[in-house]
Design an enzyme around this catalytic site. Structure first.
Site, PDB file in Angstrom:
ATOM      1  N   TRP A   1     -16.410  12.337   6.438  1.00 18.72           N
ATOM      2  CA  TRP A   1     -16.672  12.562   7.866  1.00 18.72           C
ATOM      3  C   TRP A   1     -17.346  11.318   8.423  1.00 18.72           C
ATOM      4  O   TRP A   1     -18.224  10.736   7.769  1.00 18.72           O
ATOM      5  CB  TRP A   1     -17.588  13.773   8.097  1.00 18.72           C
ATOM      6  CG  TRP A   1     -17.984  13.887   9.548  1.00 18.72           C
ATOM      7  CD1 TRP A   1     -17.234  14.404  10.564  1.00 18.72           C
ATOM      8  CD2 TRP A   1     -19.197  13.410  10.153  1.00 18.72           C
ATOM      9  NE1 TRP A   1     -17.903  14.282  11.762  1.00 18.72           N
ATOM     10  CE2 TRP A   1     -19.110  13.674  11.529  1.00 18.72           C
ATOM     11  CE3 TRP A   1     -20.340  12.778   9.652  1.00 18.72           C
ATOM     12  CZ2 TRP A   1     -20.134  13.350  12.430  1.00 18.72           C
ATOM     13  CZ3 TRP A   1     -21.360  12.435  10.535  1.00 18.72           C
ATOM     14  CH2 TRP A   1     -21.257  12.738  11.906  1.00 18.72           C
TER      15      TRP A   1
ATOM     16  N   GLU B   1     -12.501  15.233   7.533  1.00 14.49           N
ATOM     17  CA  GLU B   1     -13.103  16.238   8.419  1.00 14.49           C
ATOM     18  C   GLU B   1     -13.182  15.746   9.859  1.00 14.49           C
ATOM     19  O   GLU B   1     -13.805  14.731  10.155  1.00 14.49           O
ATOM     20  CB  GLU B   1     -14.513  16.571   7.906  1.00 14.49           C
ATOM     21  CG  GLU B   1     -15.301  17.519   8.782  1.00 14.49           C
ATOM     22  CD  GLU B   1     -16.717  17.731   8.249  1.00 14.49           C
ATOM     23  OE1 GLU B   1     -17.479  18.469   8.901  1.00 14.49           O
ATOM     24  OE2 GLU B   1     -17.068  17.144   7.198  1.00 14.49           O
TER      25      GLU B   1
ATOM     26  N   LYS C   1     -13.777  16.378  14.222  1.00  8.05           N
ATOM     27  CA  LYS C   1     -14.819  16.927  15.085  1.00  8.05           C
ATOM     28  C   LYS C   1     -14.411  16.730  16.535  1.00  8.05           C
ATOM     29  O   LYS C   1     -13.774  15.724  16.880  1.00  8.05           O
ATOM     30  CB  LYS C   1     -16.158  16.232  14.810  1.00  8.05           C
ATOM     31  CG  LYS C   1     -17.367  16.911  15.427  1.00  8.05           C
ATOM     32  CD  LYS C   1     -18.657  16.278  14.913  1.00  8.05           C
ATOM     33  CE  LYS C   1     -19.877  17.025  15.432  1.00  8.05           C
ATOM     34  NZ  LYS C   1     -21.143  16.452  14.926  1.00  8.05           N
TER      35      LYS C   1
ATOM     36  N   ASP D   1     -14.521  22.481   9.793  1.00  6.42           N
ATOM     37  CA  ASP D   1     -15.935  22.811   9.950  1.00  6.42           C
ATOM     38  C   ASP D   1     -16.060  23.777  11.116  1.00  6.42           C
ATOM     39  O   ASP D   1     -15.555  23.506  12.211  1.00  6.42           O
ATOM     40  CB  ASP D   1     -16.750  21.538  10.207  1.00  6.42           C
ATOM     41  CG  ASP D   1     -18.254  21.788  10.254  1.00  6.42           C
ATOM     42  OD1 ASP D   1     -18.705  22.611  11.092  1.00  6.42           O
ATOM     43  OD2 ASP D   1     -18.994  21.149   9.491  1.00  6.42           O
TER      44      ASP D   1
ATOM     45  N   HIS E   1     -17.099  22.316  14.537  1.00 11.33           N
ATOM     46  CA  HIS E   1     -16.499  21.076  15.012  1.00 11.33           C
ATOM     47  C   HIS E   1     -15.341  21.263  15.966  1.00 11.33           C
ATOM     48  O   HIS E   1     -14.507  20.363  16.128  1.00 11.33           O
ATOM     49  CB  HIS E   1     -16.063  20.222  13.817  1.00 11.33           C
ATOM     50  CG  HIS E   1     -17.202  19.578  13.112  1.00 11.33           C
ATOM     51  ND1 HIS E   1     -17.034  18.584  12.168  1.00 11.33           N
ATOM     52  CD2 HIS E   1     -18.542  19.765  13.215  1.00 11.33           C
ATOM     53  CE1 HIS E   1     -18.213  18.190  11.714  1.00 11.33           C
ATOM     54  NE2 HIS E   1     -19.136  18.912  12.334  1.00 11.33           N
TER      55      HIS E   1
ATOM     56  N   HIS F   1     -16.246  23.843   5.809  1.00 14.40           N
ATOM     57  CA  HIS F   1     -17.689  23.724   5.938  1.00 14.40           C
ATOM     58  C   HIS F   1     -18.118  24.844   6.873  1.00 14.40           C
ATOM     59  O   HIS F   1     -17.773  24.829   8.062  1.00 14.40           O
ATOM     60  CB  HIS F   1     -18.099  22.363   6.517  1.00 14.40           C
ATOM     61  CG  HIS F   1     -18.238  21.301   5.471  1.00 14.40           C
ATOM     62  ND1 HIS F   1     -18.672  20.027   5.763  1.00 14.40           N
ATOM     63  CD2 HIS F   1     -18.028  21.326   4.133  1.00 14.40           C
ATOM     64  CE1 HIS F   1     -18.708  19.306   4.646  1.00 14.40           C
ATOM     65  NE2 HIS F   1     -18.321  20.076   3.650  1.00 14.40           N
TER      66      HIS F   1
ATOM     67  N   ASP G   1     -22.221  22.080  18.119  1.00 18.69           N
ATOM     68  CA  ASP G   1     -22.296  21.951  16.664  1.00 18.69           C
ATOM     69  C   ASP G   1     -23.746  21.805  16.222  1.00 18.69           C
ATOM     70  O   ASP G   1     -24.200  20.727  15.853  1.00 18.69           O
ATOM     71  CB  ASP G   1     -21.478  20.736  16.214  1.00 18.69           C
ATOM     72  CG  ASP G   1     -21.550  20.525  14.714  1.00 18.69           C
ATOM     73  OD1 ASP G   1     -21.596  21.523  13.984  1.00 18.69           O
ATOM     74  OD2 ASP G   1     -21.579  19.363  14.282  1.00 18.69           O
TER      75      ASP G   1
ATOM     76  N   ASP H   1     -25.347  23.604  13.802  1.00 24.45           N
ATOM     77  CA  ASP H   1     -25.588  23.826  12.369  1.00 24.45           C
ATOM     78  C   ASP H   1     -26.686  24.836  12.087  1.00 24.45           C
ATOM     79  O   ASP H   1     -27.590  24.586  11.295  1.00 24.45           O
ATOM     80  CB  ASP H   1     -25.901  22.496  11.682  1.00 24.45           C
ATOM     81  CG  ASP H   1     -24.713  21.559  11.694  1.00 24.45           C
ATOM     82  OD1 ASP H   1     -23.692  21.910  11.075  1.00 24.45           O
ATOM     83  OD2 ASP H   1     -24.790  20.490  12.306  1.00 24.45           O
TER      84      ASP H   1
ATOM     85  N   ASP I   1     -22.697  24.203   5.505  1.00 19.14           N
ATOM     86  CA  ASP I   1     -23.220  23.012   6.181  1.00 19.14           C
ATOM     87  C   ASP I   1     -24.099  23.430   7.350  1.00 19.14           C
ATOM     88  O   ASP I   1     -23.626  23.625   8.468  1.00 19.14           O
ATOM     89  CB  ASP I   1     -22.065  22.133   6.660  1.00 19.14           C
ATOM     90  CG  ASP I   1     -22.546  20.833   7.292  1.00 19.14           C
ATOM     91  OD1 ASP I   1     -23.749  20.550   7.217  1.00 19.14           O
ATOM     92  OD2 ASP I   1     -21.705  20.100   7.848  1.00 19.14           O
TER      93      ASP I   1
END
Length: 411
Positions: A178, A219, A221, A252, A255, A279, A287, A289, A319
């Site tokens: 990423w 990955e 985004k 993800d 993302h 993820h 995003d 997390d 993640d």
């Protein structure tokens, strides 16, 4: 009759074998991300860059490899099953100053020893942020060839390290790339950076590795902090690159656009790809997390993996990073919730529900899916925890408080 016996009987009435569901879950290894334990700082930097932010100042952050390993072991003792640990390159353990383009397997030997001692697999990620050569949010797409070359060499080194993990631990290591590349405002040239990224990836992937040791993923985004208007490595870019070059396009959960869900993308990706990589995080408007919860989207992700018979084809990694709560508790909550979601999905009569859909019996389908929500899933989960020798229900939290009082409060 125990609660589990009663639950087995209830699920048996709809054609679901609870023991088989548990046996299937036992074989699933989830990759627990090391960076929750120290707020993504790693061992070679002191400040986060690249649009990454860990908010909060809860006491007890791991400050060195010994503390991080201790915290990981504590978390694993409260999580059922055997799993994997996901490392970033910034967590190399070495007595000398080694820049990222010069990293070698020997700089991660301590992590391999740790994995062997704790029956873990290892996944890996090159770290293309929090570094002077990533200060302008351009790495593999940078117009400066010397900077691109630095990061290309770093990614090559990372693939070699991941293959070393796979050989040492006798299970494939996922090496996931990423990058934070992009622009804050509307760019004058969209093609140029993506062309440079494509060429960089071509160079990185020139050397083939046996996939029984190492598997590559990339990955995408939709945007990032500081690169709100244009992301070089978009989902469309990586999905096309992966399809053309036999790589995994990692999804993800944070993302994508806030109105998108990756649960809807899983079946499509599995139709055209040998493997899938995830993820799993929890975005809140962006995003951000957050620690994953046992919520509807997590359940839908798990259902898709089970419905598509994809547990053996999917690399599931977590993640998230929350510095506002006990970091070890965050790991335990997230890992247990991922397993809960998988077990919940394994306890559904998917063939029966699919038959209702194919026969356009939508009324009974809706009724059945709604009733299953209140089936005694919790009793099966408690039994699974019991046979895995980890605490049931919230009793694990007492151990978290003990560890916090005895260990974390003294840091």
């Amino acid at each position: 009759m125990t609660n589990f016996d009663a639950a087995k009987e209830t699920y048996g009435q709809i054609g679901v074998d609870a023991d088989k569901a548990i046996d299937t879950l036992k074989k699933v290894r989830i990759s627990m991300h090391c960076w929750q334990g120290d707020d993504v700082l790693g061992f070679d930097s002191t400040q986060l860059t690249g649009g990454i932010s860990a908010t909060g100042n809860y006491p007890g952050r791991a400050r060195n490899p010994e503390e991080l390993m201790s915290d990981i072991k504590e978390a694993l003792s409260l999580i059922p099953g055997n799993h994997k640990l996901n490392l970033h390159a910034s967590y190399a353990i070495t007595d000398e100053k080694i820049d990222r383009d010069k990293l070698e397997p020997k700089h991660f030997a301590a992590w391999v020893d740790f994995a062997k001692e704790n029956h873990l697999g290892l996944d890996f990620n090159p770290t293309l942020f929090s570094h002077p050569k990533a200060s302008d949010n351009l790495t593999l797409s940078n117009p400066d060839k010397s900077i691109r070359d630095f990061w290309i060499e770093h990614c090559k080194a990372s693939r070699k390290i991941a293959a070393y993990f796979g050989k040492e631990l006798s299970m494939p290591s996922l090496n996931n790339i990423w990058i934070p590349d992009g622009y804050k405002d509307i760019p004058a040239d969209r093609m140029g950076p993506r062309s440079r990224l494509k060429n960089s990836l071509d160079e990185i992937f020139k050397l083939d590795y046996d996939e029984k040791y190492m598997v590559d993923s990339i990955e995408g985004k939709v945007f990032g902090i500081g690169v709100e208007s244009y992301t070089v490595g978009s989902h469309e870019f990586y999905m096309n690159y992966a399809a053309q070059n036999n790589k995994i396009c990692l999804l993800d959960t944070g993302h994508f656009h806030p109105t998108e869900t990756i649960s809807d993308k899983i079946s499509t990706m599995l139709l055209f790809n040998k493997y899938l990589a995830l993820h799993v995080s929890r975005p809140v408007r962006w995003d951000s997390d957050h620690v994953i919860l046992f919520d509807d989207e997590l359940k839908e992700i798990a259902k898709e993996l089970v419905r598509c018979d994809a547990l053996g084809r999917t690399f599931i990694g977590l993640d998230f990073f929350d510095a506002s709560i006990n970091r070890i508790a965050a790991w335990v909550i997230g890992m247990r919730n991922m397993e809960k979601a998988l077990l919940f999905a394994l306890l559904m009569p998917h063939k029966t529900l699919k038959k209702m859909q194919d026969e356009s019996n939508f009324t009974e389908l809706m009724a059945s899916m709604e009733e299953i929500k209140t089936y005694p899933f919790g009793d099966v989960w408690d039994h699974y925890c019991k046979i895995q020798n980890v605490p049931q229900k919230k009793s694990w939290f007492k151990e978290i408080k003990r560890y916090e009082n005895d260990i974390l409060s003294h840091r």
